[in-house]
Motif scaffolding. Sequence first.
Motif, mmCIF file in Angstrom:
data_model
loop_
_atom_site.group_PDB
_atom_site.id
_atom_site.type_symbol
_atom_site.label_atom_id
_atom_site.label_comp_id
_atom_site.label_asym_id
_atom_site.label_seq_id
_atom_site.Cartn_x
_atom_site.Cartn_y
_atom_site.Cartn_z
ATOM 1 N N GLY A 112 -4.747 -10.452 1.711
ATOM 2 C CA GLY A 112 -4.173 -9.481 0.875
ATOM 3 C C GLY A 112 -4.593 -7.996 1.010
ATOM 4 N N ARG A 113 -5.636 -7.739 1.808
ATOM 5 C CA ARG A 113 -6.267 -6.187 1.903
ATOM 6 C C ARG A 113 -6.344 -5.853 3.384
ATOM 7 N NH1 ARG A 113 -10.067 -4.323 -2.750
ATOM 8 N NH2 ARG A 113 -9.390 -5.733 -4.498
ATOM 9 N N ILE A 114 -6.278 -4.319 3.538
ATOM 10 C CA ILE A 114 -6.255 -3.895 4.734
ATOM 11 C C ILE A 114 -7.793 -3.733 4.944
ATOM 12 C CG2 ILE A 114 -5.830 -1.894 6.266
ATOM 13 C CD1 ILE A 114 -3.463 -1.330 3.986
ATOM 14 N N MET A 115 -8.136 -4.428 6.118
ATOM 15 C CA MET A 115 -9.673 -4.084 6.665
ATOM 16 C C MET A 115 -9.902 -3.034 7.542
ATOM 17 S SD MET A 115 -10.325 -6.840 4.565
ATOM 18 C CE MET A 115 -11.999 -7.268 5.181
ATOM 19 N N GLU A 116 -8.969 -3.012 8.350
ATOM 20 C CA GLU A 116 -9.145 -1.859 9.361
ATOM 21 C C GLU A 116 -8.027 -1.066 9.628
ATOM 22 O OE1 GLU A 116 -12.142 -3.164 12.731
ATOM 23 O OE2 GLU A 116 -11.220 -4.930 12.144
ATOM 24 N N ASN A 117 -7.785 0.083 9.967
ATOM 25 C CA ASN A 117 -6.728 0.969 10.427
ATOM 26 C C ASN A 117 -6.895 1.980 11.381
ATOM 27 O OD1 ASN A 117 -4.807 3.335 8.279
ATOM 28 N ND2 ASN A 117 -4.235 2.579 10.202
ATOM 29 N N TRP A 118 -6.130 1.658 12.473
ATOM 30 C CA TRP A 118 -6.230 2.709 13.584
ATOM 31 C C TRP A 118 -5.140 3.681 13.453
ATOM 32 C CZ3 TRP A 118 -7.154 -2.378 13.447
ATOM 33 C CH2 TRP A 118 -8.445 -2.866 13.883
ATOM 34 N N VAL A 119 -5.433 5.020 13.734
ATOM 35 C CA VAL A 119 -4.400 5.958 13.402
ATOM 36 C C VAL A 119 -4.201 6.871 14.546
ATOM 37 C CG1 VAL A 119 -3.569 7.894 11.877
ATOM 38 C CG2 VAL A 119 -4.967 5.840 11.025
ATOM 39 N N ALA A 164 -6.770 10.333 -5.518
ATOM 40 C CA ALA A 164 -6.855 8.881 -5.827
ATOM 41 C C ALA A 164 -5.294 8.873 -6.022
ATOM 42 C CB ALA A 164 -7.621 8.273 -7.138
ATOM 43 N N SER A 165 -4.707 7.406 -5.714
ATOM 44 C CA SER A 165 -3.280 6.963 -5.680
ATOM 45 C C SER A 165 -3.625 5.677 -6.323
ATOM 46 C CB SER A 165 -2.704 6.713 -4.256
ATOM 47 O OG SER A 165 -2.593 8.066 -3.773
ATOM 48 N N ALA A 166 -2.594 5.189 -7.335
ATOM 49 C CA ALA A 166 -2.689 3.883 -7.880
ATOM 50 C C ALA A 166 -2.359 2.846 -6.711
ATOM 51 C CB ALA A 166 -1.343 3.814 -8.932
ATOM 52 N N GLY A 167 -3.384 1.571 -6.968
ATOM 53 C CA GLY A 167 -3.010 0.566 -6.331
ATOM 54 C C GLY A 167 -3.735 0.553 -4.889
ATOM 55 N N GLN A 168 -4.636 1.545 -4.709
ATOM 56 C CA GLN A 168 -5.175 1.626 -3.357
ATOM 57 C C GLN A 168 -6.522 0.689 -3.258
ATOM 58 O OE1 GLN A 168 -3.314 3.231 -0.853
ATOM 59 N NE2 GLN A 168 -1.888 2.980 -2.422
ATOM 60 N N ILE A 169 -7.406 0.879 -4.061
ATOM 61 C CA ILE A 169 -8.527 0.278 -4.076
ATOM 62 C C ILE A 169 -9.057 -0.272 -5.558
ATOM 63 C CG2 ILE A 169 -9.621 2.014 -2.400
ATOM 64 C CD1 ILE A 169 -10.973 3.484 -4.858
ATOM 65 N N GLY A 170 -10.171 -0.937 -5.731
ATOM 66 C CA GLY A 170 -10.713 -1.532 -6.841
ATOM 67 C C GLY A 170 -9.960 -2.972 -7.176
ATOM 68 N N GLU A 171 -9.770 -3.455 -8.374
ATOM 69 C CA GLU A 171 -9.082 -4.579 -8.797
ATOM 70 C C GLU A 171 -7.709 -4.665 -8.290
ATOM 71 O OE1 GLU A 171 -9.033 -8.718 -9.968
ATOM 72 O OE2 GLU A 171 -10.673 -7.164 -9.939
ATOM 73 N N GLY A 172 -7.252 -5.367 -7.458
ATOM 74 C CA GLY A 172 -5.665 -5.741 -7.100
ATOM 75 C C GLY A 172 -5.253 -4.378 -6.044
ATOM 76 N N GLY A 173 -6.401 -3.799 -5.569
ATOM 77 C CA GLY A 173 -6.059 -2.636 -4.553
ATOM 78 C C GLY A 173 -5.593 -3.248 -3.159
ATOM 79 N N THR A 174 -5.046 -2.316 -2.188
ATOM 80 C CA THR A 174 -4.699 -2.987 -1.061
ATOM 81 C C THR A 174 -5.802 -2.717 0.073
ATOM 82 O OG1 THR A 174 -3.422 -0.886 -0.880
ATOM 83 C CG2 THR A 174 -2.163 -2.984 -1.475
ATOM 84 N N MET A 211 0.848 -1.430 0.026
ATOM 85 C CA MET A 211 -0.160 -0.088 0.044
ATOM 86 C C MET A 211 1.032 1.358 0.161
ATOM 87 S SD MET A 211 -0.941 2.668 2.239
ATOM 88 C CE MET A 211 -1.154 1.915 3.956
ATOM 89 N N PHE A 212 2.001 1.196 0.865
ATOM 90 C CA PHE A 212 2.610 2.312 1.100
ATOM 91 C C PHE A 212 3.357 2.871 -0.479
ATOM 92 C CE2 PHE A 212 3.925 1.401 5.590
ATOM 93 C CZ PHE A 212 2.863 2.298 6.063
ATOM 94 N N ALA A 213 3.611 1.829 -1.249
ATOM 95 C CA ALA A 213 4.458 1.820 -2.445
ATOM 96 C C ALA A 213 3.642 3.068 -3.262
ATOM 97 C CB ALA A 213 4.625 0.809 -3.099
ATOM 98 N N GLY A 214 2.258 2.843 -3.291
ATOM 99 C CA GLY A 214 1.715 3.726 -4.314
ATOM 100 C C GLY A 214 0.864 5.021 -3.808
ATOM 101 N N LEU A 215 0.963 5.158 -2.355
ATOM 102 C CA LEU A 215 0.272 6.086 -1.411
ATOM 103 C C LEU A 215 0.716 7.759 -1.724
ATOM 104 C CD1 LEU A 215 -2.203 6.270 0.204
ATOM 105 C CD2 LEU A 215 -0.640 6.153 2.086
ATOM 106 N N HIS A 216 2.202 7.566 -2.035
ATOM 107 C CA HIS A 216 2.610 8.962 -2.122
ATOM 108 C C HIS A 216 2.100 9.836 -3.242
ATOM 109 C CE1 HIS A 216 5.274 12.400 -1.245
ATOM 110 N NE2 HIS A 216 5.890 12.454 -2.546
ATOM 111 N N ALA A 217 2.095 9.344 -4.578
ATOM 112 C CA ALA A 217 1.676 9.987 -5.727
ATOM 113 C C ALA A 217 0.232 9.988 -5.648
ATOM 114 C CB ALA A 217 2.370 9.207 -6.805
ATOM 115 N N TYR A 218 -0.424 10.974 -6.017
ATOM 116 C CA TYR A 218 -1.971 11.223 -6.057
ATOM 117 C C TYR A 218 -2.450 12.188 -6.965
ATOM 118 C CZ TYR A 218 -1.887 15.553 -3.458
ATOM 119 O OH TYR A 218 -1.298 16.894 -2.911
#
Length: 330
Positions: A299-306, A198-208, A185-192
């Motif tokens: 292979g997906r993030i279900m919950e995130n505590w921040v 939106a950032s590549a690889g976050q949601i949808g098919e193949g998203g994290t 997830m980190f690998a695609g989050l920086h560019a938006y």
Amino acid sequence: MDDPRAGIKNRLDALLNVPFGSLATAAQDAIAEDATFDLAFPLNRLQGRDAFVEDFIIPLRTALPHVRRRDEIFIGGHNTRADGGWWAASVTHYVGCHAGPFLGALPSGRLAYFRAGEFYEVADGKIVRARIIFDLPDLMRQAGHSPFPNDLGAEILFPSPETHDGVFPNSPVNGESALQTVERMFAGLHAYDPKTYASAGQIGEGGTWDDGLMWYGPGGIGSNTRWEGFVADHRRSFLDAFPDRAGGNHYCRISDGPYAAVSGWPSMTMTHSGPYLGLPETGKALTLRVMDFYRCAGGRIMENWVLLDLGDLYGQMGGDIFARQPPPQA
């Protein structure tokens, strides 16, 4: 073999449970004498076991009499970052009646759930280094004195994981580890995309991120669900204010069953280029202390505590989280 996670959790519990007359002994059992503690604003750096007890544990026990830990997540593992070592990490609430002032936060006289994210480096059964982000702004909110004028998401208690296995998880993981999922997830989050966020690889098919992701944020930001809610309640306002933010400067990354935890001190560097939390842009270079806890499945993030040290960030932007409180009564 004894579980090292249980050993350090029991020692942390004892710091709150033992009579005051036994506190020094409990602290000696849990913490190395020269341990270093980095905590959220306004404490920041505390050097040594005695300083942590005198400046955090005793004031906490005084402000919230009979306070107890309620851990929602408690995991442990080898740190994959350069620092190495074995670390425990937790999402907890300090639960009790907020009967007295704590670090400048005025009491409500009512039950309070004071949330914190905690990372502990452990050697020979004792804490040698710790980083703790406690959510003082949310404690103030619970007393009716929110320091920020505009809350974004739903202000709720941090829930336990949906699977209720966050304390000493023993669930097997098939395929990539939780930490591998998070790092993907980190690998695609920086560019938006500045229009859609939106950032590549976050949601949808193949998203994290899972389509029904749950994102639990700190006081002043709040919690939300699904990617659209995450964008509306946090990502949009944050990126508008800090479009050049650079993150991932982590001192610790661990994985334990379906859970991963990462933290940076600071994790982010950025320029204050737009209004945030009710404060106008300053053009200043800022830093942000961050802790993230993740539950992954398939292979997906279900919950995130921040946990974010917003008290420290607010001060860097020229604000004062205590300014909206009424003056203490004489």
